[in-house]
Design a protein around this motif. Structure first.
Motif, PDB file in Angstrom:
ATOM      1  N   UNK B 138       5.425  63.633  56.287  1.00  0.00           N
ATOM      2  CA  UNK B 138       6.771  63.371  55.791  1.00  0.00           C
ATOM      3  C   UNK B 138       7.014  64.041  54.436  1.00  0.00           C
ATOM      4  N   UNK B 144      11.875  68.278  60.071  1.00  0.00           N
ATOM      5  CA  UNK B 144      12.999  69.023  59.475  1.00  0.00           C
ATOM      6  C   UNK B 144      12.571  70.342  58.879  1.00  0.00           C
ATOM      7  N   UNK B 147      12.879  72.976  53.133  1.00  0.00           N
ATOM      8  CA  UNK B 147      13.834  73.975  52.661  1.00  0.00           C
ATOM      9  C   UNK B 147      13.349  74.577  51.348  1.00  0.00           C
ATOM     10  N   UNK B 237      13.734  78.533  54.777  1.00  0.00           N
ATOM     11  CA  UNK B 237      13.229  77.326  55.422  1.00  0.00           C
ATOM     12  C   UNK B 237      11.828  77.574  55.975  1.00  0.00           C
ATOM     13  N   UNK B 239       9.769  76.138  58.718  1.00  0.00           N
ATOM     14  CA  UNK B 239      10.029  75.234  59.839  1.00  0.00           C
ATOM     15  C   UNK B 239       8.773  75.032  60.668  1.00  0.00           C
TER      16      UNK B 239
ATOM     17  N   UNK C  73      16.844  72.701  66.576  1.00  0.00           N
ATOM     18  CA  UNK C  73      15.798  73.298  65.754  1.00  0.00           C
ATOM     19  C   UNK C  73      16.417  73.858  64.480  1.00  0.00           C
ATOM     20  N   UNK C  74      15.913  73.451  63.315  1.00  0.00           N
ATOM     21  CA  UNK C  74      16.521  73.882  62.058  1.00  0.00           C
ATOM     22  C   UNK C  74      16.578  75.402  61.922  1.00  0.00           C
ATOM     23  N   UNK C 100      19.064  66.572  59.802  1.00  0.00           N
ATOM     24  CA  UNK C 100      18.067  67.512  59.301  1.00  0.00           C
ATOM     25  C   UNK C 100      18.558  68.947  59.459  1.00  0.00           C
ATOM     26  N   UNK C 104      19.622  71.770  56.509  1.00  0.00           N
ATOM     27  CA  UNK C 104      19.026  73.103  56.523  1.00  0.00           C
ATOM     28  C   UNK C 104      20.092  74.190  56.384  1.00  0.00           C
ATOM     29  N   UNK C 168      11.120  60.503  60.692  1.00  0.00           N
ATOM     30  CA  UNK C 168      11.823  61.627  60.071  1.00  0.00           C
ATOM     31  C   UNK C 168      12.878  61.069  59.130  1.00  0.00           C
ATOM     32  N   UNK C 169      13.453  61.929  58.256  1.00  0.00           N
ATOM     33  CA  UNK C 169      14.333  61.390  57.215  1.00  0.00           C
ATOM     34  C   UNK C 169      15.463  60.512  57.747  1.00  0.00           C
TER      35      UNK C 169
END
Lengths: 304, 315, 388
Positions: B138, B144, B147, B237, B239, C73-74, C100, C104, C168-169
């Motif tokens: 996390x 996510x 970034x 990013x 990823x 997908x980001x 998310x 991004x 996840x967030x």
């Protein structure tokens, strides 16, 4: 507490047995034919889609399962005759590339036919609830899956350990050239094993469909797990595949269930909630690394 | 075998090509196609990643299916550097390479004890392990991704402009290709190729085969990390999908299309595949079918182009 | 002659900048494949339905809507947005489902000074410190629906709650939103892998904790599987299920069916809301797509109406960013959820309702509005927003 332990044990067993259905076919293809098949997961996916489609058409889960498994076996036969037969003699690079191409093709084909959204497959209505025995609850459908898995494992044991074909298969896994020299039709044996593997994939996909989701890409994640299983068990060994599957199933289930609690008892809450899920998700890979360190050929190497 | 030999013959061609490449952003801007400057950077970055896999696969004869893990780790390392205030490319890039190389050392040390199918699957499994680790961490954004806060700088200059960044990528790729070409000619290169051709003989001659292979594996991992760090800077990013095994598959496809074991194989493959994707994806969302059929055709009907190298090592 | 032509052309171009554009391009990027696809498809369909109602025009300008799939997908989302901004040069954007992905792609959109009308994703960052003039959310702030459930669970006197969310967030936001209003005992917070499909291990653990209520936030396919397996394990007998509207809308109900009955959830909109706009929307949607709309569809629909009103307001002068921002803030359209207004952070201040799943008059399993949980509710982050 008994309920929890028993329930988690059954969960581990159920997961492990389904992995075994996938790993059994894979380990034989790898072991006997020395052929890397990345598309094994695609057969699992296609099997699940065919079962779902047939179940919907026939309005019966069991008819759907039987039809889907048969159709996937047929697809396996066609694939073996047209493509894989040419791949056995080729190097690993060609095999990986060709089967990677198969993954791309089958994923897109499924998306074209059934759309990008998951397809729903429901268990028979009679099995949708829990089974209760003296205050102990367990989902009835999962019990059926366990029963199916055990039956297939038993059948495979009889086939491989007791029958003549099984003897050939074991001989092929241990020493292919020698088996060929003894005049056994290895070509036909390959076809048989491959088709059988495809049928097992579809069986696993069809049985898991109602529990999970029938969707594009479902094969890839499970393929890696099947790889881990046969690396742990030893390539080419059915016994290894069974033991490996049960180990992976149990460790993964217990890891998810117990690790967060265990970590919380020993670490500060924040660190525990960060570390717990991370550790649980890589536990089986750590296990694999550990086993490899001591036994690079897996627990039950087929080739001495 | 004539792999990695072609380096000298193509020197003249390379110089001309480099000239065109340097002028590319200006040309694209003149045509009003600034969007494609970023696209060109992407191609160069993937060219570097594919070349690093080509080093391990074509040159070292090690069939790794976990290469994307090093690529992705480089991206994460760059993102973490930038977040903690380290922005100079001369620090960020070496750090990313070091981290990726270190992971390659770990994976290699364990996997290189095995051979054949085992090696393929074990590198694959370790790659997935790295993927799951990143996804569930996390602190690094989990699923996510992480970034980036801005882009790295070079000696005080920002690389925010797409043209400036393109030139930075071009420099990295150029230096890496030069290094790879030299490596092939050097003693290390000759030994590692000999090991690929006949491991037992080299062992009998007293060469520490394991260490040579491991070094090759680590260099490949570090270069993949460099590519990953550049990609993170391009897209802003890091990823987790960069670490996924399908990404390894894509890199592999690039190497094979371009030519396994040829110095420029990775470069060509990245160019062809990414352009193909750009064109085909414009026609249909189902372009993967076309790509799959193309790959099958290559495997079945152009086996020499694909497998000349491995056919040798396996017999 | 040629000189005069050039001068004319230059003059025309200047005029074009100051005056109305003659058409408008909207970039819609959403999740259209994979387990989260149900959500994105509904946003797209809601948006398309509104465009049909508006005769393909936004504020009387012919509109071109470019639709792309982010595959949840980001990095795919980033590539698409990059293309939208630099190659297609879109005027407005919408569609992203997952926060998310929004986080991004947000920076590139804002840097490009393109207005983004969120039809779903409402991350806390963009409601608070990182609020941005170019970001509007026509749906809600992520925490809101969880807060509403927390309030209801608290009011009903549940005392022993288990929370299940993905690791996840967005999952963390759900937990903090729920706990902002639920003050009782939380027996366990279970974090699952994002995209997880088998919950056997977690369900066994939950059974051993004997909670009286369970709050879960598992969007898309995850929620479908969780509810199915929860009921199959026999847990629904002793434990009341609660979820935000995301995990209990038509997409999930369609897949799970009868086992969903009796489940409570929160929403800012429901298909049975009594207002003219909503009745028209629901009827049109059913006619067009032969299914009931979900809250996602209502949000996509509202996003299009909002764009239409604002473009009409500035009379098509899209280049005047300040005027467009004012027009968007003014919210001169009738939402299908009834009235609401934008807060200073460009997030809605609105009512939140309790819904329960049961059978409607036609015998369909669906949501029914039970009452109001919050009136004119704002989000918890607005005070941290200093809008420029």
């Amino acid at each position: 507490m008994t309920q929890l332990i028993l329930e988690q044990a059954l969960n581990g067993l159920q997961f492990g047995l389904m992995l075994f259905l996938l790993a059994a076919g894979l380990t034989l293809v790898f072991g006997i034919m020395d052929c890397i098949n990345l598309a094994h997961g695609s057969l699992y996916m296609i099997g699940a889609y065919l079962v779902a489609a047939a179940a919907q058409a026939a309005d019966s889960f069991w008819i759907g399962l039987a039809t889907g498994v048969a159709a996937t076996a047929l697809l396996g036969l066609v694939l073996e005759l047209t493509l894989f037969r040419q791949l056995y003699k080729r190097d690993h690079l060609s095999q990986v590339l060709a089967t990677f191409a198969l993954i791309l093709i089958s994923n897109e084909a499924v998306r074209l036919i059934w759309g990008a959204q998951p397809v729903m497959l429901n268990p028979p209505a009679a099995l949708s609830g829990p089974l209760e025995v003296g205050g102990f609850f367990y989902p009835a459908y999962r019990l059926v899956i366990i029963a199916c898995g055990l039956a297939v494992a038993g059948l495979l044991y009889l086939l491989v350990a007791k029958s003549r074909i099984g003897m050939w298969v074991r001989a092929g896994a241990a020493n292919r050239e020698m088996t060929e020299a003894l005049g056994i039709n290895v070509q036909g044996l390959f076809t048989l094993v491959f088709v059988f593997g495809a049928a097992l994939c579809a069986l696993a996909g069809g049985l898991l469909g109602p529990l999970l989701a029938v969707q594009v890409g479902m094969g890839e994640s499970v393929l890696i797990l099947a790889f881990v299983v046969i690396i742990i068990g030893g390539i080419g060994s059915i016994r290894g595949a069974l033991v490996g599957s049960l180990i992976v199933g149990t460790v993964d289930t217990l890891g998810r269930a117990l690790l967060p609690t265990l970590l919380r008892a020993t670490l500060p809450a924040d660190a525990a909630s960060t570390l717990g899920p991370a550790l649980a998700s890589i536990l089986i890979y750590l296990l694999m690394a550990g086993i490899l360190f001591f036994k690079p050929q897996g627990l039950f190497p087929a080739r001495a | 075998m004539a792999f990695y030999h072609s380096a000298r013959h193509r020197e003249a061609l390379s110089i001309g090509l480099i000239g065109v490449m340097i002028a590319l952003p200006a040309l694209l801007t003149a045509c009003g196609q600034e969007f494609y400057i970023g696209f060109a950077s992407r191609i160069l970055i993937f060219a570097l990643a594919a070349s690093s896999l080509n080093l391990v696969l074509g040159f070292g004869g090690m069939f790794s299916l976990g290469h994307a893990a090093f690529f992705g780790i480089g991206a994460y390392a760059a993102a973490i550097c930038l977040r903690s205030g380290i922005t100079d490319a001369l620090l960020v890039l070496p750090l990313a390479m070091a981290v990726a190389g270190l992971f390659a050392l770990l994976v290699g040390a364990l996997s290189l004890r095995t051979r054949g199918v085992y090696f393929i699957m074990i590198t694959l499994a370790f790659g997935q392990m790295a993927y799951y680790l990143v996804v569930s961490a996390r602190a690094w954004g989990g699923d996510d991704g992480l970034a980036l806060v801005g882009r790295m700088t070079f000696a005080g200059f920002g690389l925010h402009g797409e043209a400036a960044f393109f030139h930075a990528v071009l420099a990295c790729l150029g230096l890496s290709m030069l290094f790879l070409g030299r490596l092939a000619e050097a003693r290390f290169g000759r030994v590692i190729q000999a090991i690929r051709e006949n491991e037992t003989r080299m062992e009998a001659l007293g060469f520490p085969v394991f260490h040579y292979r491991l070094s090759c594996f680590v260099i490949g991992g570090a270069l993949a990390g460099l590519a990953g760090a550049l990609l993170a800077n391009l897209t802003g990013l890091a990823s987790p999908s960069l670490l996924q095994w399908t990404q390894s598959g894509t890199l592999l496809v690039m190497v094979i299309i371009g030519g396994v074991g040829y110095l420029y194989g990775g470069l060509l493959g990245a160019l062809v595949l990414l352009c193909l994707e750009e064109v085909l994806a414009g026609f249909t969302v189902h372009w993967h079918i076309g790509l799959g059929l193309l790959l099958l055709t290559i495997v079945l009907y152009a086996p020499k182009g694909v497998a000349a190298l491995f056919a040798k090592t396996h017999d | 002659m040629s000189l005069r032509l050039t001068a004319l052309a230059a003059a025309l171009m200047l005029a074009a900048l100051a005056h109305a554009a003659d058409k408008i391009k909207v970039g819609l990027v959403s999740t259209l494949s994979g387990p989260g696809a149900g959500l994105g498809v509904d946003i797209r369909d809601g948006f398309t339905l509104a465009m049909k109602r508006l005769d393909g025009k936004l504020g009387d300008l012919p509109a071109e809507v470019i639709i792309a799939d982010d595959q949840q997908s980001p990095d795919v989302a980033k590539q698409i947005v990059d293309k939208f901004l630099k190659k297609d040069k879109v005027d407005l954007m919408t569609g992203i489902v997952f926060s998310n992905l929004m986080l991004a792609v947000g920076p590139s959109i804002f840097e490009n000074r393109t207005f983004y009308i969120s039809a779903n994703a409402g991350p806390s960052q963009y409601a608070g410190e990182q609020c941005n003039p170019y970001f509007f959310n026509v749906a809600w702030q992520n925490d809101n629906l969880h807060e509403a459930v927390g309030k209801y669970v608290q009011d009903k006197g549940f005392k022993n709650v288990v929370i299940v969310t993905p690791n996840y967030p967005g999952g963390k936001d759900a937990v903090s939103g729920f706990k902002r209003y639920y003050k009782g005992k939380v027996a366990e917070e279970v974090y699952t892998k994002l995209g997880q499909l088998d919950y056997a291990a977690e369900l066994a653990q939950i059974r051993s904790l004997k909670p009286d209520a369970l709050f879960f936030f598992l969007p898309g396919g995850m929620g479908i599987n969780f509810v199915k397996q929860f009921v199959a394990a026999g847990l629904s007998r002793d434990t009341q299920l609660f979820a935000p509207g995301f995990s209990a809308d038509e997409d999930v109900i369609k897949a799970v069916g009868a086992p969903m009955m009796g489940m409570f959830n929160s929403s800012h909109w429901a298909h049975d809301m009594e207002n003219v706009e909503n009745k028209r929307f629901v009827a049109d949607f059913e006619k067009e797509y032969a299914r009931l709309p979900s809250l996602y569809a209502s949000q996509g629909y509202d996003a299009a109406l909002m764009m239409d009103a604002a473009v009409r307001d500035v009379k098509g002068k899209l280049a005047d960013k300040a005027a467009l921002q004012k027009a968007l803030e003014a919210k001169r359209f009738k939402s299908v959820r009834g009235d609401f207004k934008f807060n200073t952070n460009h997030y809605p201040v609105q009512n939140y309702y309790l819904r329960a799943i049961g059978k409607d008059a036609q015998g369909r399993v669906t949501n029914k509005t039970m009452g109001t949980i919050f009136t004119n509710h704002a989000d918890a982050y607005v005070s941290q927003c200093k809008m420029k």
